[in-house]
Design a protein around this motif. Structure first.
Motif, PDB file in Angstrom:
ATOM      1  N   ALA A 150       0.827  -1.210   0.000  1.00  0.00           N
ATOM      2  CA  ALA A 150       0.000   0.000   0.000  1.00  0.00           C
ATOM      3  C   ALA A 150       0.862   1.261   0.000  1.00  0.00           C
ATOM      4  N   GLU A 151       1.916   1.278   0.798  1.00  0.00           N
ATOM      5  CA  GLU A 151       2.802   2.445   0.852  1.00  0.00           C
ATOM      6  C   GLU A 151       3.501   2.653  -0.478  1.00  0.00           C
ATOM      7  N   LEU A 152       4.022   1.574  -1.055  1.00  0.00           N
ATOM      8  CA  LEU A 152       4.731   1.670  -2.330  1.00  0.00           C
ATOM      9  C   LEU A 152       3.809   2.195  -3.427  1.00  0.00           C
ATOM     10  N   ILE A 153       2.622   1.614  -3.515  1.00  0.00           N
ATOM     11  CA  ILE A 153       1.686   1.997  -4.577  1.00  0.00           C
ATOM     12  C   ILE A 153       1.230   3.440  -4.408  1.00  0.00           C
ATOM     13  N   ASP A 155       2.785   5.895  -2.819  1.00  0.00           N
ATOM     14  CA  ASP A 155       3.913   6.797  -3.043  1.00  0.00           C
ATOM     15  C   ASP A 155       4.169   6.994  -4.536  1.00  0.00           C
ATOM     16  N   LEU A 156       4.227   5.888  -5.273  1.00  0.00           N
ATOM     17  CA  LEU A 156       4.538   5.991  -6.699  1.00  0.00           C
ATOM     18  C   LEU A 156       3.364   6.532  -7.508  1.00  0.00           C
ATOM     19  N   ALA A 157       2.138   6.249  -7.090  1.00  0.00           N
ATOM     20  CA  ALA A 157       0.982   6.802  -7.790  1.00  0.00           C
ATOM     21  C   ALA A 157       0.960   8.323  -7.659  1.00  0.00           C
ATOM     22  N   ASN A 158       1.257   8.811  -6.458  1.00  0.00           N
ATOM     23  CA  ASN A 158       1.321  10.270  -6.263  1.00  0.00           C
ATOM     24  C   ASN A 158       2.461  10.877  -7.077  1.00  0.00           C
ATOM     25  N   ALA A 159       3.609  10.189  -7.105  1.00  0.00           N
ATOM     26  CA  ALA A 159       4.744  10.694  -7.881  1.00  0.00           C
ATOM     27  C   ALA A 159       4.410  10.720  -9.365  1.00  0.00           C
ATOM     28  N   SER A 160       3.681   9.711  -9.827  1.00  0.00           N
ATOM     29  CA  SER A 160       3.300   9.657 -11.236  1.00  0.00           C
ATOM     30  C   SER A 160       2.384  10.811 -11.599  1.00  0.00           C
ATOM     31  N   GLN A 161       1.451  11.140 -10.730  1.00  0.00           N
ATOM     32  CA  GLN A 161       0.539  12.253 -10.986  1.00  0.00           C
ATOM     33  C   GLN A 161       1.282  13.586 -11.060  1.00  0.00           C
ATOM     34  N   LYS A 162       2.385  13.682 -10.302  1.00  0.00           N
ATOM     35  CA  LYS A 162       3.174  14.916 -10.295  1.00  0.00           C
ATOM     36  C   LYS A 162       4.275  14.913 -11.356  1.00  0.00           C
ATOM     37  N   VAL A 179      11.645  -5.733   0.156  1.00  0.00           N
ATOM     38  CA  VAL A 179      10.550  -6.493   0.764  1.00  0.00           C
ATOM     39  C   VAL A 179       9.262  -5.713   0.545  1.00  0.00           C
ATOM     40  N   VAL A 180       8.276  -6.347  -0.099  1.00  0.00           N
ATOM     41  CA  VAL A 180       6.956  -5.747  -0.303  1.00  0.00           C
ATOM     42  C   VAL A 180       5.972  -6.557   0.526  1.00  0.00           C
ATOM     43  N   ASP A 181       5.502  -5.968   1.595  1.00  0.00           N
ATOM     44  CA  ASP A 181       4.671  -6.680   2.560  1.00  0.00           C
ATOM     45  C   ASP A 181       3.186  -6.459   2.286  1.00  0.00           C
ATOM     46  N   GLU A 182       2.388  -7.466   2.610  1.00  0.00           N
ATOM     47  CA  GLU A 182       0.928  -7.361   2.624  1.00  0.00           C
ATOM     48  C   GLU A 182       0.320  -7.079   1.254  1.00  0.00           C
ATOM     49  N   VAL A 183       0.745  -7.794   0.235  1.00  0.00           N
ATOM     50  CA  VAL A 183       0.111  -7.674  -1.078  1.00  0.00           C
ATOM     51  C   VAL A 183      -1.291  -8.269  -0.985  1.00  0.00           C
ATOM     52  N   GLY A 184      -2.290  -7.463  -1.260  1.00  0.00           N
ATOM     53  CA  GLY A 184      -3.660  -7.960  -1.245  1.00  0.00           C
ATOM     54  C   GLY A 184      -4.415  -7.717   0.039  1.00  0.00           C
ATOM     55  N   TYR A 185      -3.774  -7.133   1.040  1.00  0.00           N
ATOM     56  CA  TYR A 185      -4.459  -6.908   2.313  1.00  0.00           C
ATOM     57  C   TYR A 185      -5.418  -5.728   2.242  1.00  0.00           C
ATOM     58  N   LEU A 186      -5.037  -4.684   1.477  1.00  0.00           N
ATOM     59  CA  LEU A 186      -5.836  -3.470   1.393  1.00  0.00           C
ATOM     60  C   LEU A 186      -6.296  -3.237  -0.037  1.00  0.00           C
ATOM     61  N   THR A 187      -7.199  -2.282  -0.195  1.00  0.00           N
ATOM     62  CA  THR A 187      -7.679  -1.905  -1.520  1.00  0.00           C
ATOM     63  C   THR A 187      -6.751  -0.836  -2.097  1.00  0.00           C
ATOM     64  N   TYR A 188      -6.337  -1.022  -3.344  1.00  0.00           N
ATOM     65  CA  TYR A 188      -5.407  -0.091  -3.983  1.00  0.00           C
ATOM     66  C   TYR A 188      -6.121   0.745  -5.038  1.00  0.00           C
ATOM     67  N   GLY A 189      -5.475   1.845  -5.426  1.00  0.00           N
ATOM     68  CA  GLY A 189      -6.015   2.706  -6.462  1.00  0.00           C
ATOM     69  C   GLY A 189      -5.919   2.075  -7.834  1.00  0.00           C
ATOM     70  N   PRO A 190      -6.539   2.691  -8.823  1.00  0.00           N
ATOM     71  CA  PRO A 190      -6.581   2.109 -10.174  1.00  0.00           C
ATOM     72  C   PRO A 190      -5.222   2.003 -10.849  1.00  0.00           C
ATOM     73  N   ALA A 193      -1.381  -1.603 -10.506  1.00  0.00           N
ATOM     74  CA  ALA A 193      -0.613  -2.537 -11.328  1.00  0.00           C
ATOM     75  C   ALA A 193       0.462  -1.813 -12.129  1.00  0.00           C
ATOM     76  N   ASN A 194       0.149  -0.622 -12.607  1.00  0.00           N
ATOM     77  CA  ASN A 194       1.098   0.119 -13.425  1.00  0.00           C
ATOM     78  C   ASN A 194       2.359   0.483 -12.647  1.00  0.00           C
ATOM     79  N   VAL A 195       2.191   1.066 -11.455  1.00  0.00           N
ATOM     80  CA  VAL A 195       3.370   1.500 -10.704  1.00  0.00           C
ATOM     81  C   VAL A 195       4.147   0.306 -10.148  1.00  0.00           C
ATOM     82  N   LEU A 196       3.441  -0.743  -9.732  1.00  0.00           N
ATOM     83  CA  LEU A 196       4.147  -1.926  -9.228  1.00  0.00           C
ATOM     84  C   LEU A 196       4.922  -2.599 -10.349  1.00  0.00           C
ATOM     85  N   PHE A 197       4.366  -2.586 -11.553  1.00  0.00           N
ATOM     86  CA  PHE A 197       5.084  -3.174 -12.688  1.00  0.00           C
ATOM     87  C   PHE A 197       6.398  -2.452 -12.935  1.00  0.00           C
TER      88      PHE A 197
END
Length: 329
Positions: A150-153, A155-162, A179-190, A193-197
């Motif tokens: 959730a933090e990674l997505i 952070d990078l989604a906000n950076a992408s918008q800027k 280490v990417v923890d808790e994949v699938g635990y929370l709901t992510y933005g649209p 997949a793009n930023v994680l890729f």
């Protein structure tokens, strides 16, 4: 007296304490600067040779620098807590042992750019194992970074918008181990997949290892990340360099792990007409290279089993969940 003689006389003159301090500072020998007088007194009392005295100073300096680096890298890794592999409680496990994780605790895990997915329900110890393996990499001389999905997505989604995505990517692509923890635990933005890729693709190209913890089966990542195609591409890169020899049977426990190449093809698999724990032949009809199904313990009303599909190890899976494991093409 010639100039050469004067230079030799200067060189042989004893240095004052202030001169020693200045030289140690210039050479960045902070620990040696603190201990040299005490070590010198000990050397005089015990009649050390010059080589013994110098060797002691060098050993102390190297040990101090190693400890300082370890503390700095551990702090920079942003672990949510500090726990080592030695502190992991293997007692509840009937087959999960430290020896099974041995290939992930050595330097080869980093130098070969391998990956690891720790899969299981909440409270099984996945994060503890991820932290412990990343810390062992630090002990082996590498750098690590811990973050939640959730933090990674975010952070990078906000950076992408800027328009700063490229600059922000280095935070997650530079460390040797991510280490990417808790994949699938929370709901992510649209844009999840793009930023994680982007992160996974860059690390894949650089052959830098990744550790993921998740409570979702691999075929569910597309729904979690809102993009089936990108999720398949992400998993393809994550698992390409995973250990294809992993085939150890792990019963249900606090943590389970799966690794090696994933095959995400058809969206479903027919239900097994009988309990998989009593119908091994039926499983082999869909996964010819499955090595074992072992009934281990009663869990939520059904047996828990270990299943290997195309080299991917799923452990501690309730029977009713096995019918929807990724099918084999």
């Amino acid at each position: 007296m010639t100039t050469e003689t004067k230079q030799n006389t200067t060189k042989s003159s004893p240095l004052s304490g202030a001169e020693f301090e200045a030289l140690f500072r210039r050479l960045n020998l902070a620990n040696t600067r603190r201990i040299y007088q005490e070590v010198a007194r000990q050397a005089e009392q015990e009649s050390w040779s010059y080589c013994d005295f110098l060797g002691r100073l060098l050993l102390e300096e190297v040990a101090h620098r190693k400890q300082t680096r370890l503390q700095r890298c551990t702090r920079n890794a942003h672990f949510p807590f500090f726990q080592t592999i030695e502190e992991f409680d293997f007692t509840p496990q009937s087959k999960l042992r430290k020896s099974l994780l041995g290939s992930y605790l050595g330097p080869d895990f980093v130098t070969e750019g391998r990956t690891l997915i720790l899969h299981g329900n909440t409270g099984r110890g996945k994060t503890h194992l991820a932290v412990a393996i990343a810390y062992r990499a630090i002990q082996n001389g590498f750098e690590a970074l811990f973050t939640t999905a959730a933090e990674l997505i975010e952070d990078l989604a906000n950076a992408s918008q800027k328009g700063h995505l490229h600059q922000s990517l280095s935070t997650y692509t530079h460390p040797h181990v991510l280490v990417v923890d808790e994949v699938g635990y929370l709901t992510y933005g649209p844009d999840a997949a793009n930023v994680l890729f982007h992160v996974v693709n860059v690390r894949h190209l650089k052959k830098r290892p990744m550790i993921f913890t998740t409570n979702k089966l691999l075929h569910q990542w597309g729904r979690v990340l809102h993009d089936e195609d990108l999720a398949a591409a992400i998993l393809d890169r994550i698992l390409e360099r995973a250990d294809s020899s992993t085939s150890t049977d792990l019963p249900i426990g606090r943590a389970t792990f799966s690794s090696t190449r994933a095959w995400l093809a058809a969206p479903s698999l027919p239900e097994f007409p009988e309990s998989v724990c009593r119908n091994i032949g039926n499983l082999h009809q869909y996964a010819p290279d499955s090595r074992s199904i072992i009934p281990t313990s009663q869990h939520h009303g059904g047996y828990s089993s270990t299943v290997i599909r195309k080299g991917i190890l799923y452990a501690g899976i309730p029977e009713r969940s096995i019918s929807y494991l990724p099918p084999v093409p």
